[in-house]
Design an enzyme around this catalytic site. Structure first.
Site, PDB file in Angstrom:
ATOM      1  N   ALA A  82      30.172  24.928  41.987  1.00 38.44           N
ATOM      2  CA  ALA A  82      29.891  24.426  43.419  1.00 38.44           C
ATOM      3  C   ALA A  82      31.578  24.267  44.194  1.00 38.44           C
ATOM      4  CB  ALA A  82      29.226  23.105  43.400  1.00 38.44           C
ATOM      5  N   CYS A 108      36.373  41.587  48.146  1.00 38.95           N
ATOM      6  CA  CYS A 108      35.245  42.204  47.793  1.00 38.95           C
ATOM      7  C   CYS A 108      33.941  41.585  47.973  1.00 38.95           C
ATOM      8  CB  CYS A 108      35.141  42.498  45.997  1.00 38.95           C
ATOM      9  SG  CYS A 108      36.592  43.730  45.699  1.00 38.95           S
ATOM     10  N   LYS A 145      28.062  48.544  42.065  1.00 44.34           N
ATOM     11  CA  LYS A 145      29.028  47.650  42.296  1.00 44.34           C
ATOM     12  C   LYS A 145      28.597  46.692  43.339  1.00 44.34           C
ATOM     13  CE  LYS A 145      32.612  45.052  42.133  1.00 44.34           C
ATOM     14  NZ  LYS A 145      33.897  45.058  42.077  1.00 44.34           N
ATOM     15  N   GLU A 170      33.951  50.588  40.493  1.00 44.25           N
ATOM     16  CA  GLU A 170      34.994  49.915  39.611  1.00 44.25           C
ATOM     17  C   GLU A 170      34.485  48.351  39.796  1.00 44.25           C
ATOM     18  OE1 GLU A 170      37.932  50.674  37.944  1.00 44.25           O
ATOM     19  OE2 GLU A 170      37.475  48.575  37.331  1.00 44.25           O
ATOM     20  N   PHE A 171      34.675  47.651  38.349  1.00 47.15           N
ATOM     21  CA  PHE A 171      34.290  46.462  38.423  1.00 47.15           C
ATOM     22  C   PHE A 171      35.295  45.193  38.127  1.00 47.15           C
ATOM     23  CE2 PHE A 171      30.459  49.102  37.120  1.00 47.15           C
ATOM     24  CZ  PHE A 171      29.445  48.661  38.018  1.00 47.15           C
ATOM     25  N   ARG A 209      43.061  37.944  51.158  1.00 49.74           N
ATOM     26  CA  ARG A 209      42.059  38.490  51.984  1.00 49.74           C
ATOM     27  C   ARG A 209      40.744  37.649  51.933  1.00 49.74           C
ATOM     28  NH1 ARG A 209      42.107  44.741  49.634  1.00 49.74           N
ATOM     29  NH2 ARG A 209      42.777  43.748  48.027  1.00 49.74           N
TER      30      ARG A 209
END
Ligand SMILES: NC(=O)c1ccc[n+]([C@@H]2O[C@H](COP(=O)([O-])OP(=O)(O)OC[C@H]3O[C@@H](n4cnc5c(N)ncnc54)[C@H](O)[C@@H]3O)[C@@H](O)[C@H]2O)c1
Length: 454
Positions: free
Chosen positions: A256, A264, A208, A152-153, A333
């Site tokens: 930047a 992920c 992925k 999954e992308f 996360r």
């Protein structure tokens, strides 16, 4: 087609809803009863634009429901997607326990030939490992359960759009029958021109992780260049534009700042790095290790800027604007903002965090921190303000108004989240991780009828 989606989180709930919206009949399975109850009421348990109306609509049409019962899912469909989480162990390698638990719960209830399609992000060899585990669980004459992979992308914040209209669909299948079943599932999308790449299993499993590692490499590369700019008076935003106007490079992921975070990129860079080390691919491991090291250093570099802004961190009041890993999500996360806030708290600072959407999740993840319910109230009496997520609310904040409530007008812009020139004009001392604070560089790149000055 009838299908189940096992693991109804950011990936799974979105996939289940989108498959139902494309016309399939879908049952979502999760072990968490509270999540299932919420999803059955047409609400996601996390923030994702456009997801809730789609859930509600598909449930209402009778095409989608959620359950904790694996028997129900096994009786409903012969095709089962796996969307459970694959978090990282401290050494970086993927924790496969959710995948193995999901398979162990499902497979004993399967009757006849079935297809299990992994969507979670994993190392090469995972499908083969699960296949061996399943083959051991099946007795003679019980039918074949085949494992395929279909990474999954999607990006959080536009997960629904990404699932409905992905750039590409990658499918790793060991048999023509499995490949054809998956082609059929995605027919509504491939008919509109979305490419489906059929590969072997290891390539699909790698697709992925490799994509995330490449994106992370771009971010760490521009952050490494930011360090050079900071030492030489260069402007990394102008440098990024110069790089990005080269079509071989492209301008995406060259902003930047604080580095990458979330569920992920950090774990996938480490997961691929740990796998590379395990198989003896030393160069790959070294490259990914360097990408991770540059990224982790941004936390310490931000803390150093805070230290340079106050006489003594211990006892100083610090306002942190941003708890999510990026704007537009409530996901905290691996959030750099929270890591910075925690580090400053450990150093003795009195830290107050505000986030437009992620405050609730942040409180659960870091209960020791104090939280405010608005940007301005977080800033009250602060000795230094740290901007760690580029929410529009922060970009639009009135520097003069914020200046009236703080103790000292010092701001560390770690993510190009505010216009440094405007804040400086309002009397603020602005420091940033990008060499020249955003908005204050002399350099400008002229486009047709448009100034790209920053
Ligand atoms: N979040 C993203 O943006 C994203 C994007 C692409 C790929 N991925 C990959 O997708 C996978 C899932 O990530 P996520 O962010 O959706 O995770 P998540 O934590 O949001 O969701 C995982 C879900 O699985 C459930 N679960 C755990 N164990 C289970 C079991 N044994 N049976 C059934 N359900 C179980 C949990 O209750 C939870 O709802 C990961 O491998 C991740 O790397 C995530």
């Amino acid at each position: 087609m009838k299908m189940s989606v096992i693991g109804c989180g950011h990936l799974g709930a979105t996939h289940a809803a989108c498959m139902a919206a494309l016309g399939h009949e879908v049952i979502g399975v999760d072990i968490d009863e509270d999540k299932v109850t919420l999803l059955n009421s047409g609400k996601g348990w996390f923030h994702e634009p456009d997801l809730d109306p789609m859930l509600a609509d598909c449930i209402e049409r009778g095409r989608l429901r959620f359950t904790t019962d694996f028997t129900e899912a096994a009786g409903f469909a012969a095709v089962h997607f796996l969307g459970v989480a694959t978090p990282g162990y401290p050494d970086g390698s993927y924790d496969m326990s959710q995948l193995r638990a999901a398979v162990s719960s499902l497979v004993p209830h399967l009757r006849g030939d079935c297809l299990i399609i992994g969507k979670s992000t994993v190392s090469p060899g995972t499908a083969a490992g699960l296949q061996a585990m399943i083959d051991d669980m099946r007795g003679p004459g019980q039918g074949r359960v085949e494992v395929a992979w279909n990474p999954e992308f999607l990006r959080e914040g536009c997960a629904v759009a990404d699932t409905l209209r992905p750039d590409r669909i990658v499918v790793g299948a060991g048999s023509t029958a499995a490949a054809e079943t998956i082609r059929e599932i995605y027919r509504p999308q491939t008919d509109t021109g979305i490419p489906l790449l059929l590969t072997d299993l290891p390539t699909s499993e790698l697709a992925k992780g490799a994509a995330n590692a490449f994106l992370a490499t771009k971010i760490s590369f521009i952050n490494a260049m930011a360090d050079i700019c900071a030492a030489t008076g260069g402007d990394v935003s102008a440098l990024a534009l110069s790089l990005g106007l080269d079509p071989r490079i492209g301008k995406a992921f060259l902003r930047a700042g604080i580095g990458y975070g979330g569920a992920c990129l950090p774990k996938d860079v480490r997961g691929l790095g740990a796998f590379a080390l395990e198989i003896g691919a030393q160069n790959a491991a070294a490259l990914l290790g360097a990408v991770d090291a540059v990224n982790q250093a941004r936390i310490g570099q931000t803390v150093s800027l805070v230290e340079a802004s106050v006489a003594e961190v211990a006892g100083s009041r610090v306002a942190v604007w941003g708890a999510t890993f990026k704007a537009g999500t409530d996901d905290v996360r691996d959030s750099a903002g929270l890591l910075i806030a925690e580090q400053l708290r450990t150093l003795g600072a009195i830290v107050t965090v505000y986030d437009p959407m992620g405050g609730g999740n942040a409180l659960v993840a870091c209960p020791e921190l104090a939280y405010a319910d608005s940007a301005i109230s977080a800033a009250v009496a602060a000795d230094v303000l740290v901007v760690t997520a580029a929410w529009p609310e922060f970009a639009q904040a009135d520097a003069a108004e914020v200046g009236r409530v703080v103790g000292r007008k010092a701001v560390v812009d770690a993510c190009q989240g505010i216009d440094g020139a405007t804040w400086r004009e309002a009397g603020w001392r602005v420091s940033s991780l990008t060499g020249v604070p955003a908005g204050e560089a002399q350099s400008a790149v002229q486009g047709p009828g448009r100034s790209w000055a920053r």
